[in-house]
Design a protein around this motif. Structure first.
Motif, PDB file in Angstrom:
ATOM      1  N   ALA A  32       0.834  -1.200   0.000  1.00 12.56           N
ATOM      2  CA  ALA A  32       0.000   0.000   0.000  1.00 12.56           C
ATOM      3  C   ALA A  32       0.866   1.246   0.000  1.00 12.56           C
ATOM      4  O   ALA A  32       0.600   2.206  -0.716  1.00 12.56           O
ATOM      5  CB  ALA A  32      -0.920  -0.001   1.228  1.00 12.56           C
ATOM      6  N   VAL A  33       1.912   1.222   0.825  1.00 14.73           N
ATOM      7  CA  VAL A  33       2.798   2.383   0.846  1.00 14.73           C
ATOM      8  C   VAL A  33       3.452   2.553  -0.512  1.00 14.73           C
ATOM      9  O   VAL A  33       3.567   3.649  -1.046  1.00 14.73           O
ATOM     10  CB  VAL A  33       3.871   2.222   1.952  1.00 14.73           C
ATOM     11  CG1 VAL A  33       4.942   3.269   1.780  1.00 14.73           C
ATOM     12  CG2 VAL A  33       3.235   2.361   3.307  1.00 14.73           C
ATOM     13  N   ALA A  36       1.185   4.067  -2.834  1.00 18.52           N
ATOM     14  CA  ALA A  36       0.926   5.493  -2.731  1.00 18.52           C
ATOM     15  C   ALA A  36       1.632   6.152  -3.902  1.00 18.52           C
ATOM     16  O   ALA A  36       2.729   5.776  -4.258  1.00 18.52           O
ATOM     17  CB  ALA A  36       1.471   6.038  -1.422  1.00 18.52           C
ATOM     18  N   LEU A  37       0.990   7.124  -4.492  1.00 16.85           N
ATOM     19  CA  LEU A  37       1.456   7.626  -5.764  1.00 16.85           C
ATOM     20  C   LEU A  37       2.894   8.115  -5.690  1.00 16.85           C
ATOM     21  O   LEU A  37       3.284   8.796  -4.749  1.00 16.85           O
ATOM     22  CB  LEU A  37       0.548   8.768  -6.207  1.00 16.85           C
ATOM     23  CG  LEU A  37      -0.904   8.318  -6.382  1.00 16.85           C
ATOM     24  CD1 LEU A  37      -1.785   9.514  -6.589  1.00 16.85           C
ATOM     25  CD2 LEU A  37      -1.003   7.351  -7.533  1.00 16.85           C
ATOM     26  N   ARG A  38       3.654   7.780  -6.696  1.00 21.36           N
ATOM     27  CA  ARG A  38       5.044   8.208  -6.745  1.00 21.36           C
ATOM     28  C   ARG A  38       5.148   9.716  -6.719  1.00 21.36           C
ATOM     29  O   ARG A  38       6.056  10.289  -6.126  1.00 21.36           O
ATOM     30  CB  ARG A  38       5.688   7.705  -8.027  1.00 21.36           C
ATOM     31  CG  ARG A  38       6.201   6.320  -7.923  1.00 21.36           C
ATOM     32  CD  ARG A  38       7.160   6.083  -9.057  1.00 21.36           C
ATOM     33  NE  ARG A  38       7.176   4.683  -9.415  1.00 21.36           N
ATOM     34  CZ  ARG A  38       7.887   4.195 -10.417  1.00 21.36           C
ATOM     35  NH1 ARG A  38       8.608   5.011 -11.160  1.00 21.36           N
ATOM     36  NH2 ARG A  38       7.868   2.913 -10.674  1.00 21.36           N
ATOM     37  N   SER A  39       4.221  10.358  -7.390  1.00 18.27           N
ATOM     38  CA  SER A  39       4.294  11.815  -7.430  1.00 18.27           C
ATOM     39  C   SER A  39       4.049  12.393  -6.033  1.00 18.27           C
ATOM     40  O   SER A  39       4.627  13.409  -5.665  1.00 18.27           O
ATOM     41  CB  SER A  39       3.307  12.381  -8.435  1.00 18.27           C
ATOM     42  OG  SER A  39       2.033  11.812  -8.246  1.00 18.27           O
ATOM     43  N   ASP A  40       3.215  11.696  -5.236  1.00 17.69           N
ATOM     44  CA  ASP A  40       3.014  12.164  -3.870  1.00 17.69           C
ATOM     45  C   ASP A  40       4.272  11.987  -3.048  1.00 17.69           C
ATOM     46  O   ASP A  40       4.640  12.847  -2.254  1.00 17.69           O
ATOM     47  CB  ASP A  40       1.866  11.397  -3.206  1.00 17.69           C
ATOM     48  CG  ASP A  40       0.523  11.903  -3.686  1.00 17.69           C
ATOM     49  OD1 ASP A  40      -0.498  11.270  -3.374  1.00 17.69           O
ATOM     50  OD2 ASP A  40       0.512  12.937  -4.390  1.00 17.69           O
TER      51      ASP A  40
ATOM     52  N   LEU B 208      -2.728  16.989   0.026  1.00 16.32           N
ATOM     53  CA  LEU B 208      -2.712  15.815  -0.839  1.00 16.32           C
ATOM     54  C   LEU B 208      -4.087  15.178  -0.831  1.00 16.32           C
ATOM     55  O   LEU B 208      -4.688  14.996   0.221  1.00 16.32           O
ATOM     56  CB  LEU B 208      -1.670  14.812  -0.331  1.00 16.32           C
ATOM     57  CG  LEU B 208      -0.229  15.210  -0.611  1.00 16.32           C
ATOM     58  CD1 LEU B 208       0.708  14.305   0.148  1.00 16.32           C
ATOM     59  CD2 LEU B 208       0.045  15.133  -2.096  1.00 16.32           C
ATOM     60  N   SER B 210      -4.840  12.228  -2.563  1.00 19.79           N
ATOM     61  CA  SER B 210      -4.920  10.801  -2.862  1.00 19.79           C
ATOM     62  C   SER B 210      -4.888  10.002  -1.571  1.00 19.79           C
ATOM     63  O   SER B 210      -4.221  10.364  -0.611  1.00 19.79           O
ATOM     64  CB  SER B 210      -3.749  10.408  -3.759  1.00 19.79           C
ATOM     65  OG  SER B 210      -2.568  10.881  -3.183  1.00 19.79           O
ATOM     66  N   ALA B 211      -5.604   8.905  -1.578  1.00 18.63           N
ATOM     67  CA  ALA B 211      -5.692   8.053  -0.398  1.00 18.63           C
ATOM     68  C   ALA B 211      -4.379   7.340  -0.186  1.00 18.63           C
ATOM     69  O   ALA B 211      -3.768   6.840  -1.125  1.00 18.63           O
ATOM     70  CB  ALA B 211      -6.813   7.027  -0.594  1.00 18.63           C
ATOM     71  N   ALA B 212      -3.923   7.291   1.030  1.00 19.51           N
ATOM     72  CA  ALA B 212      -2.652   6.620   1.318  1.00 19.51           C
ATOM     73  C   ALA B 212      -2.627   6.262   2.794  1.00 19.51           C
ATOM     74  O   ALA B 212      -3.271   6.930   3.606  1.00 19.51           O
ATOM     75  CB  ALA B 212      -1.480   7.537   0.979  1.00 19.51           C
ATOM     76  N   PRO B 213      -1.870   5.208   3.152  1.00 20.84           N
ATOM     77  CA  PRO B 213      -1.784   4.829   4.564  1.00 20.84           C
ATOM     78  C   PRO B 213      -0.825   5.722   5.326  1.00 20.84           C
ATOM     79  O   PRO B 213       0.151   5.266   5.886  1.00 20.84           O
ATOM     80  CB  PRO B 213      -1.269   3.389   4.496  1.00 20.84           C
ATOM     81  CG  PRO B 213      -0.505   3.328   3.217  1.00 20.84           C
ATOM     82  CD  PRO B 213      -1.193   4.243   2.265  1.00 20.84           C
ATOM     83  N   ARG B 214      -1.125   6.989   5.335  1.00 17.73           N
ATOM     84  CA  ARG B 214      -0.297   7.920   6.090  1.00 17.73           C
ATOM     85  C   ARG B 214      -1.207   8.720   6.961  1.00 17.73           C
ATOM     86  O   ARG B 214      -2.413   8.838   6.702  1.00 17.73           O
ATOM     87  CB  ARG B 214       0.439   8.874   5.139  1.00 17.73           C
ATOM     88  CG  ARG B 214       1.698   8.378   4.575  1.00 17.73           C
ATOM     89  CD  ARG B 214       2.440   9.509   3.855  1.00 17.73           C
ATOM     90  NE  ARG B 214       1.536  10.540   3.380  1.00 17.73           N
ATOM     91  CZ  ARG B 214       1.028  10.559   2.177  1.00 17.73           C
ATOM     92  NH1 ARG B 214       1.307   9.617   1.313  1.00 17.73           N
ATOM     93  NH2 ARG B 214       0.203  11.534   1.818  1.00 17.73           N
ATOM     94  N   ARG B 286      -5.461   8.541 -11.079  1.00 21.84           N
ATOM     95  CA  ARG B 286      -4.199   9.288 -11.199  1.00 21.84           C
ATOM     96  C   ARG B 286      -3.026   8.332 -11.300  1.00 21.84           C
ATOM     97  O   ARG B 286      -2.086   8.556 -12.067  1.00 21.84           O
ATOM     98  CB  ARG B 286      -4.034  10.209 -10.002  1.00 21.84           C
ATOM     99  CG  ARG B 286      -3.032  11.296 -10.290  1.00 21.84           C
ATOM    100  CD  ARG B 286      -3.033  12.316  -9.204  1.00 21.84           C
ATOM    101  NE  ARG B 286      -1.722  12.447  -8.646  1.00 21.84           N
ATOM    102  CZ  ARG B 286      -1.449  13.036  -7.500  1.00 21.84           C
ATOM    103  NH1 ARG B 286      -2.414  13.536  -6.781  1.00 21.84           N
ATOM    104  NH2 ARG B 286      -0.214  13.110  -7.069  1.00 21.84           N
ATOM    105  N   ALA B 287      -3.062   7.258 -10.488  1.00 16.92           N
ATOM    106  CA  ALA B 287      -1.965   6.294 -10.567  1.00 16.92           C
ATOM    107  C   ALA B 287      -1.860   5.747 -11.983  1.00 16.92           C
ATOM    108  O   ALA B 287      -0.769   5.613 -12.556  1.00 16.92           O
ATOM    109  CB  ALA B 287      -2.188   5.157  -9.566  1.00 16.92           C
ATOM    110  N   GLU B 290      -0.629   8.495 -14.433  1.00 22.05           N
ATOM    111  CA  GLU B 290       0.785   8.833 -14.256  1.00 22.05           C
ATOM    112  C   GLU B 290       1.671   7.706 -14.719  1.00 22.05           C
ATOM    113  O   GLU B 290       2.757   7.921 -15.267  1.00 22.05           O
ATOM    114  CB  GLU B 290       1.059   9.184 -12.790  1.00 22.05           C
ATOM    115  CG  GLU B 290       0.580  10.573 -12.458  1.00 22.05           C
ATOM    116  CD  GLU B 290       0.815  10.946 -11.014  1.00 22.05           C
ATOM    117  OE1 GLU B 290       1.341  10.109 -10.259  1.00 22.05           O
ATOM    118  OE2 GLU B 290       0.464  12.076 -10.648  1.00 22.05           O
ATOM    119  N   ARG B 294       4.651   8.016 -17.546  1.00 14.25           N
ATOM    120  CA  ARG B 294       6.039   7.572 -17.483  1.00 14.25           C
ATOM    121  C   ARG B 294       6.396   6.748 -18.692  1.00 14.25           C
ATOM    122  O   ARG B 294       7.540   6.703 -19.117  1.00 14.25           O
ATOM    123  CB  ARG B 294       6.269   6.754 -16.213  1.00 14.25           C
ATOM    124  CG  ARG B 294       6.383   7.613 -14.978  1.00 14.25           C
ATOM    125  CD  ARG B 294       6.988   6.837 -13.850  1.00 14.25           C
ATOM    126  NE  ARG B 294       6.068   5.822 -13.339  1.00 14.25           N
ATOM    127  CZ  ARG B 294       5.089   6.065 -12.487  1.00 14.25           C
ATOM    128  NH1 ARG B 294       4.890   7.272 -12.047  1.00 14.25           N
ATOM    129  NH2 ARG B 294       4.303   5.097 -12.072  1.00 14.25           N
TER     130      ARG B 294
END
Lengths: 361, 315
Positions: A32-33, A36-40, B208, B210-214, B286-287, B290, B294
């Motif tokens: 999941a990490v 997380a989007l590379r751009s992020d 930000l 986008s959803a992320a485990p942070r 977006r993923a 993007e 690339r």
């Protein structure tokens, strides 16, 4: 022992299962990490630099340069390049519109600061008066010579026209000057204008009005250089003509030297200023008419930038001329003293323009 | 391959007003030329500020003068003091009117207070430094554009030569109208000075999305979209979705969610789930886009096919 073994096995199996579950959970989290989007991630890694640059740039824009730490100021160019490269990368790899807009704005602001004017207003003033103005004037020498010739020609033409037919006087000299001084006035009347003091309380209004009139003429000379310099030529000739006509008038009564003295207190400075303004306009006009191998707008821009300091100096000279006129014209009363003051000023200006700002050969 | 149409931000102003400068680092900086109305507004604000300052100066000086008279000085010295104050006022007003623009445009923001209020600034046209000579030149020419028409009109009109005065007015009005006929919106001062006036935006860094485990990111609501569901939309729709999420309006989000579900054939989510749904869709779209970037394929919007190509946005 078999049950113990079974228990052990079961325990091991349980542990194994637990371990596999834990590993799978860790793997999922890692995935999941990673997902997380590379751009992020790109942004998160560099955000600190961006915020730092934003803080420095904001401070400089608000004018609080002194409060900036030395380390920050030294880091500014490097930070700017770092953020510029972040912008390049972000443009190619990120679709986060907010980040892109932020970076574009930040890099633009930093670019203006890093590649902005190198000196402050005060330093520029010191440089201007310490030799920059003189250098600019020397750079325009051909145009100045031409402007002087045009003005002298205008003077001769004015004299000749009024000598041939006195009614030309009204056409050449504008009405503001025509209180007592006109063809047919007696010697006493003409002399009286030069030497009596009845206009004393009009001093400041006079100075102010003449100053704004002359400043307007000079600025028009420069700004109308746009039109191939022709209006500048006409204005130069006209001013020369006014002086020539007035000289003829006083010459008729034998008061030539007195008039020259009366005019030269402020006149040397004022006419020099008008010559400079005319030369600046001519310079631009020449560049527009004969741009050489460049585009017209480029040639005009280059000429305008060379001529602008000269023009600013001309306006300042007009301020000084107005002060001289307002204060000196009525208070200095003898022809000799007037001549000394007037031509002394001219000598000072010539020395200033030719000697200052020369680099040691 | 479609021509480059810079799909980045749908809110970007007309492409006609965009100019690009190449910095020494090789970066292409995009600027937007300021619109004419905005520039006129900035000039009006500047002139009003100057007038207010002059009125204030007059009040101060006349208060000083009244003070002098109140002290019953001898008449001649009072007169001389008045003259001195008057001369001071004339010089101060001249310096103010001509120095205002020079002083501010040489500063770090390259903008007078009027320009700062409306958010524009002066820049050098060739991408170099904004030098003092450029600022000087562009401001010295303002007299002919602004002062001359008014002065000429005032001068000629009372004389009764109204045909001549109208002709003169028309001729002189060419200068204020120069920006209208000019692709780069240059007035005469800009042409001589080698400058132009651009917008100077300041942006905040948005959060930000986008959803992320942070800790600082939105949490995923658990929706997973497949290839077919994500392949429908392109970059333009992604930007629109980002805007909707940032604005956070309930009705807009619900409408967008309904539209997306209509396209992919799902049931629209309930009102509490809309944000999570949109966040997940945004993240995964977006993923995908993007990743395509690339590899060099970009999809402009839902009507265009994913195309190989690098559209640089240099005009």
């Amino acid at each position: 022992m078999a049950s113990g073994g079974a228990l052990e096995n079961g325990g091991k199996a349980a542990l194994g299962l637990l371990g596999r579950l834990t590993r799978r959970r860790a793997g999922a989290e890692a995935a999941a990490v990673a997902a997380a989007l590379r751009s992020d991630r790109f942004r998160l890694e560099r955000e600190a630099d961006w915020q730092r640059l934003e803080a420095i740039v904001g401070r400089i824009e608000r004018g609080r340069l002194r409060g900036l730490a030395d380390a920050d100021l030294l880091a500014l160019p490097a930070l700017y390049r770092t953020v510029a490269s972040s912008l390049s990368v972000a443009r190619e790899t990120s679709l986060d519109a907010a980040t892109l807009a932020y970076l574009e704005a930040l890099v633009s602001r930093a670019w203006f600061i890093v590649y902005g004017p190198r000196i402050s207003f005060g330093q520029w003033c010191a440089r201007f008066f310490g030799g920059g103005w003189s250098r600019a004037v020397r750079a325009l020498a051909p145009d100045i010579a031409f402007a002087v010739i045009i003005m002298l020609a205008g003077g001769c033409a004015g004299w000749a026209a009024v000598a041939a037919d006195a009614s030309w006087y009204g056409a050449i000299v504008p009405g503001a000057f025509m209180d007592e001084r006109r063809p047919g006035a007696s010697r006493e009347a003409l002399r009286g204008v030069l030497f009596n003091q009845t206009h004393q309380d009009m001093l400041p209004a006079f100075a102010a009005a003449l100053f704004s009139n002359n400043a307007a003429v000079a600025i028009l000379c420069f700004a109308l250089g746009f039109l191939f310099g022709i209006p500048s030529l006409l204005l130069l000739a006209q001013n020369g003509g006014i002086v020539g006509a007035m000289l003829w008038l006083y010459h008729g009564q034998g008061l030539t030297l007195d008039l020259v003295a009366w005019l030269s207190i402020h006149g040397t400075t004022e006419l020099s200023a008008i010559v400079l303004a005319g030369a600046a306009g001519l310079h631009i006009g020449r560049a527009i008419a004969f741009p050489g191998s460049r585009a017209v707008v480029d040639a005009a821009a280059a000429a305008g930038q060379r001529a602008a300091p000269v023009m600013l100096g001309a306006v300042l000279m007009l301020v000084i001329a107005a002060l001289l006129e307002g204060i000196g014209r009525q208070t200095i009363n003898t022809t000799g003293a007037r001549l000394i003051v007037g031509w002394g000023m001219l000598g000072l200006w010539l020395a200033y323009f030719t000697l200052l700002g020369r680099r040691a050969a | 391959m479609k021509a480059a149409a810079a799909p980045l931000d749908p809110r970007r102003p007309a492409a006609r007003r965009t100019r690009t400068i190449l910095t020494p680092e090789g970066l292409a900086l995009r600027f937007t030329l300021a619109s004419r109305g905005v520039r006129a507004g900035a000039l009006v604000i500047d002139l009003l500020a100057q007038m207010l300052l002059l009125i204030g100066l007059q009040l101060v000086l006349s208060a000083i003068a009244r003070d002098l008279f109140g002290q019953k000085l001898a008449l001649t010295s009072a007169n001389q003091a008045m003259e001195l104050l008057y001369i001071l006022y004339v010089i101060a007003s001249f310096v103010l009117i001509n120095g205002w623009f020079l002083f501010f445009e040489l500063g770090p923001r390259g903008a007078t207070p009027g320009k700062r209020l409306v958010g524009i600034r002066v820049a050098a046209r060739d991408g170099g430094r904004l030098s003092a000579e450029k600022v000087l030149a562009r401001n010295l020419v303002r007299d002919i554009e602004f002062v001359a028409p008014i002065a000429l009109f005032a001068l000629l009109l009372p004389g009764g030569a109204w045909v001549a005065s109208l002709a003169a007015l028309g001729w002189v009005l060419i200068f204020p109208c120069l920006p209208l006929w000019n692709r780069d919106r240059l007035r005469a001062g800009d042409i001589i000075g080698g400058t132009w006036v651009v917008e100077a935006p300041r942006r905040r860094l948005g959060t930000l999305l986008s959803a992320a485990p942070r800790a600082d990111a939105p949490t995923s609501a658990g929706y997973r979209f497949g290839e077919a569901e994500l392949a429908i939309y392109g970059e333009y729709e992604l930007q629109t979705l980002e805007r909707v999420l940032r604005d956070g309006q309930g009705e807009a989000m619900a409408a967008v969610a309904a539209a997306i579900c209509g396209k992919i054939g799902w049931h629209p989510p309930g009102s509490e789930e809309v944000r999570g749904f949109l966040t997940d869709y945004y993240t995964q779209l977006r993923a995908r886009l993007e990743a395509g970037m690339r590899l060099g394929t970009r999809k402009l919007d839902k009507f265009s096919a994913a195309a190989l190509g690098d559209y640089t946005e240099l005009p």
